[in-house]
Scaffold this motif. Structure first.
Motif, PDB file in Angstrom:
ATOM      1  N   THR A  10      -4.172   0.203  -2.687  1.00 31.34           N
ATOM      2  CA  THR A  10      -3.829  -0.762  -3.589  1.00 31.34           C
ATOM      3  C   THR A  10      -5.220  -1.780  -3.618  1.00 31.34           C
ATOM      4  O   THR A  10      -6.162  -1.532  -2.611  1.00 31.34           O
ATOM      5  N   ASP A  11      -5.226  -2.561  -4.733  1.00 33.73           N
ATOM      6  CA  ASP A  11      -6.700  -3.415  -4.877  1.00 33.73           C
ATOM      7  C   ASP A  11      -6.119  -4.613  -5.865  1.00 33.73           C
ATOM      8  O   ASP A  11      -5.254  -4.496  -6.919  1.00 33.73           O
ATOM      9  N   GLY A  12      -6.886  -5.605  -5.521  1.00 36.54           N
ATOM     10  CA  GLY A  12      -6.730  -6.796  -6.797  1.00 36.54           C
ATOM     11  C   GLY A  12      -8.121  -7.442  -6.635  1.00 36.54           C
ATOM     12  O   GLY A  12      -8.802  -7.314  -5.681  1.00 36.54           O
ATOM     13  N   GLY A  13      -8.358  -8.109  -7.834  1.00 33.13           N
ATOM     14  CA  GLY A  13      -9.669  -8.798  -7.792  1.00 33.13           C
ATOM     15  C   GLY A  13      -9.552  -9.721  -9.040  1.00 33.13           C
ATOM     16  O   GLY A  13      -8.534  -9.918  -9.725  1.00 33.13           O
ATOM     17  N   CYS A  14     -10.439 -10.812  -9.135  1.00 28.46           N
ATOM     18  CA  CYS A  14     -10.796 -11.750  -9.983  1.00 28.46           C
ATOM     19  C   CYS A  14     -12.082 -11.813 -10.713  1.00 28.46           C
ATOM     20  O   CYS A  14     -12.931 -11.520  -9.847  1.00 28.46           O
ATOM     21  N   GLU A  36       0.371   5.642 -10.922  1.00 30.10           N
ATOM     22  CA  GLU A  36      -0.545   4.805 -10.718  1.00 30.10           C
ATOM     23  C   GLU A  36      -0.108   3.610 -11.633  1.00 30.10           C
ATOM     24  O   GLU A  36       0.363   3.816 -12.882  1.00 30.10           O
ATOM     25  N   ALA A  37      -0.221   2.313 -11.382  1.00 32.32           N
ATOM     26  CA  ALA A  37       0.104   0.769 -12.220  1.00 32.32           C
ATOM     27  C   ALA A  37      -0.992   0.177 -12.186  1.00 32.32           C
ATOM     28  O   ALA A  37      -1.446   0.054 -11.148  1.00 32.32           O
ATOM     29  N   SER A  38      -1.141  -0.849 -13.241  1.00 27.60           N
ATOM     30  CA  SER A  38      -2.026  -1.887 -12.924  1.00 27.60           C
ATOM     31  C   SER A  38      -1.382  -2.910 -13.854  1.00 27.60           C
ATOM     32  O   SER A  38      -0.778  -2.904 -14.831  1.00 27.60           O
ATOM     33  N   GLY A  39      -1.912  -4.389 -13.790  1.00 24.73           N
ATOM     34  CA  GLY A  39      -1.539  -5.428 -14.634  1.00 24.73           C
ATOM     35  C   GLY A  39      -2.537  -6.361 -14.320  1.00 24.73           C
ATOM     36  O   GLY A  39      -3.662  -6.189 -13.498  1.00 24.73           O
ATOM     37  N   GLY A  40      -2.662  -7.733 -15.211  1.00 28.43           N
ATOM     38  CA  GLY A  40      -3.320  -8.666 -14.888  1.00 28.43           C
ATOM     39  C   GLY A  40      -2.900  -9.999 -15.291  1.00 28.43           C
ATOM     40  O   GLY A  40      -1.587 -10.103 -15.594  1.00 28.43           O
ATOM     41  N   SER A  41      -3.721 -11.058 -15.323  1.00 25.80           N
ATOM     42  CA  SER A  41      -3.483 -12.505 -15.276  1.00 25.80           C
ATOM     43  C   SER A  41      -4.494 -12.983 -15.714  1.00 25.80           C
ATOM     44  O   SER A  41      -5.473 -13.006 -15.321  1.00 25.80           O
ATOM     45  N   GLU A  50      -4.408  -9.206  -5.070  1.00 20.42           N
ATOM     46  CA  GLU A  50      -4.475  -8.308  -3.603  1.00 20.42           C
ATOM     47  C   GLU A  50      -2.633  -8.222  -3.474  1.00 20.42           C
ATOM     48  O   GLU A  50      -2.099  -7.283  -3.258  1.00 20.42           O
ATOM     49  N   LEU A  51      -2.144  -9.561  -3.328  1.00 23.39           N
ATOM     50  CA  LEU A  51      -0.759  -9.622  -3.097  1.00 23.39           C
ATOM     51  C   LEU A  51       0.250  -8.904  -4.126  1.00 23.39           C
ATOM     52  O   LEU A  51       0.884  -8.037  -3.546  1.00 23.39           O
ATOM     53  N   THR A  52      -0.124  -8.990  -5.272  1.00 21.38           N
ATOM     54  CA  THR A  52       0.652  -8.622  -6.374  1.00 21.38           C
ATOM     55  C   THR A  52       0.714  -7.019  -6.426  1.00 21.38           C
ATOM     56  O   THR A  52       1.630  -6.239  -6.640  1.00 21.38           O
ATOM     57  N   ALA A  53      -0.532  -6.435  -6.125  1.00 23.66           N
ATOM     58  CA  ALA A  53      -0.839  -5.005  -5.915  1.00 23.66           C
ATOM     59  C   ALA A  53       0.170  -4.469  -5.121  1.00 23.66           C
ATOM     60  O   ALA A  53       0.964  -3.300  -5.349  1.00 23.66           O
ATOM     61  N   VAL A  54       0.367  -4.849  -3.860  1.00 24.82           N
ATOM     62  CA  VAL A  54       1.150  -4.438  -2.779  1.00 24.82           C
ATOM     63  C   VAL A  54       2.524  -4.693  -3.278  1.00 24.82           C
ATOM     64  O   VAL A  54       3.482  -3.532  -2.869  1.00 24.82           O
ATOM     65  N   ILE A  55       2.920  -5.807  -3.744  1.00 23.85           N
ATOM     66  CA  ILE A  55       4.449  -5.987  -4.208  1.00 23.85           C
ATOM     67  C   ILE A  55       4.804  -4.931  -4.999  1.00 23.85           C
ATOM     68  O   ILE A  55       5.847  -4.440  -5.063  1.00 23.85           O
ATOM     69  N   GLU A  56       3.959  -4.850  -6.261  1.00 20.94           N
ATOM     70  CA  GLU A  56       4.181  -4.069  -7.382  1.00 20.94           C
ATOM     71  C   GLU A  56       4.480  -2.447  -6.464  1.00 20.94           C
ATOM     72  O   GLU A  56       5.417  -1.761  -7.069  1.00 20.94           O
ATOM     73  N   GLU A 132     -11.703   7.786  -2.450  1.00 19.41           N
ATOM     74  CA  GLU A 132     -11.284   8.167  -3.992  1.00 19.41           C
ATOM     75  C   GLU A 132     -10.078   7.137  -4.399  1.00 19.41           C
ATOM     76  O   GLU A 132     -10.310   6.665  -5.592  1.00 19.41           O
ATOM     77  N   LEU A 133      -9.255   7.078  -3.871  1.00 22.62           N
ATOM     78  CA  LEU A 133      -7.924   6.360  -4.377  1.00 22.62           C
ATOM     79  C   LEU A 133      -8.165   4.943  -4.646  1.00 22.62           C
ATOM     80  O   LEU A 133      -7.871   4.036  -5.387  1.00 22.62           O
ATOM     81  N   ASN A 134      -9.083   4.437  -3.781  1.00 22.44           N
ATOM     82  CA  ASN A 134      -9.446   3.074  -3.366  1.00 22.44           C
ATOM     83  C   ASN A 134     -10.278   2.701  -4.377  1.00 22.44           C
ATOM     84  O   ASN A 134     -10.235   1.745  -5.107  1.00 22.44           O
ATOM     85  N   GLU A 135     -11.267   3.522  -4.836  1.00 27.12           N
ATOM     86  CA  GLU A 135     -12.292   3.403  -5.827  1.00 27.12           C
ATOM     87  C   GLU A 135     -11.480   3.597  -7.320  1.00 27.12           C
ATOM     88  O   GLU A 135     -11.650   2.700  -8.288  1.00 27.12           O
ATOM     89  N   ARG A 136     -10.296   4.267  -7.320  1.00 22.68           N
ATOM     90  CA  ARG A 136      -9.618   4.463  -8.641  1.00 22.68           C
ATOM     91  C   ARG A 136      -8.807   3.137  -8.892  1.00 22.68           C
ATOM     92  O   ARG A 136      -8.913   2.600 -10.013  1.00 22.68           O
ATOM     93  N   CYS A 137      -8.445   2.530  -7.661  1.00 20.52           N
ATOM     94  CA  CYS A 137      -7.679   1.112  -7.947  1.00 20.52           C
ATOM     95  C   CYS A 137      -8.581   0.129  -8.294  1.00 20.52           C
ATOM     96  O   CYS A 137      -8.386  -0.642  -9.198  1.00 20.52           O
TER      97      CYS A 137
END
Length: 151
Positions: A10-14, A36-41, A50-56, A132-137
């Motif tokens: 998982t990863d999140g950022g701003c 894989e999935a992603s979203g934004g705000s 970061e929390l949203t990534a784990v929740i989803e 690898e998968l952290n970089e993909r996130c």
């Protein structure tokens, strides 16, 4: 279908904090299946993403009936919060040791609820270290932020 192990990055950022943000996860079931999935705000914080990534990611796990879930996060805030701090927050009425309200309480409550429904282990991984998968996130998160910034 039932899986022995689901491993998730998982990863999140701003862009700014607060500012436009993104979250992402990559999921592997029994080392093979990948989702894989992603979203934004438009207006959020790094910690919320970061929390949203784990929740989803955990929401996605519910339908897989896993025997074990491993969350790999580069956020010490998330890992420490769910493995160490949350029990005291609950006991203290969602207040910190300094009696302040817990920030992002609604996210922590959602994560805590999912955490109690699944056999989850949390690992911290170093961000931007070539995993690898952290970089993909991270790439998915940047794409989400860029999309918001482009309007």
């Amino acid at each position: 279908m039932e899986y022995a192990q689901i491993e998730i990055y998982t990863d999140g950022g701003c862009s700014g904090n607060p500012g436009p943000g993104g979250w992402a996860y990559v999921l592997r079931a029994d080392g093979v299946f990948e989702k894989e999935a992603s979203g934004g705000s438009k207006a959020t914080t790094n910690n919320r993403m970061e929390l949203t990534a784990v929740i989803e990611a955990l929401k996605a796990c519910l339908s897989y009936n896993p025997k074990k879930v491993i969350i790999n996060t580069d956020s010490q805030y998330v890992r420490n919060g769910i493995t160490s701090w949350i029990a005291k927050w609950r006991t203290n009425g969602w207040r910190t040791a300094s009696k302040e309200p817990v920030k992002n309480k609604e996210y922590w409550v959602a994560l805590d609820t999912l955490n109690q429904q699944l056999p989850v282990t949390y690992n911290w991984v170093k961000g931007h270290a070539g995993i690898e998968l952290n970089e993909r996130c991270d790439s998915l998160v940047r794409n989400e932020m860029d999309a918001i910034l482009r309007g």
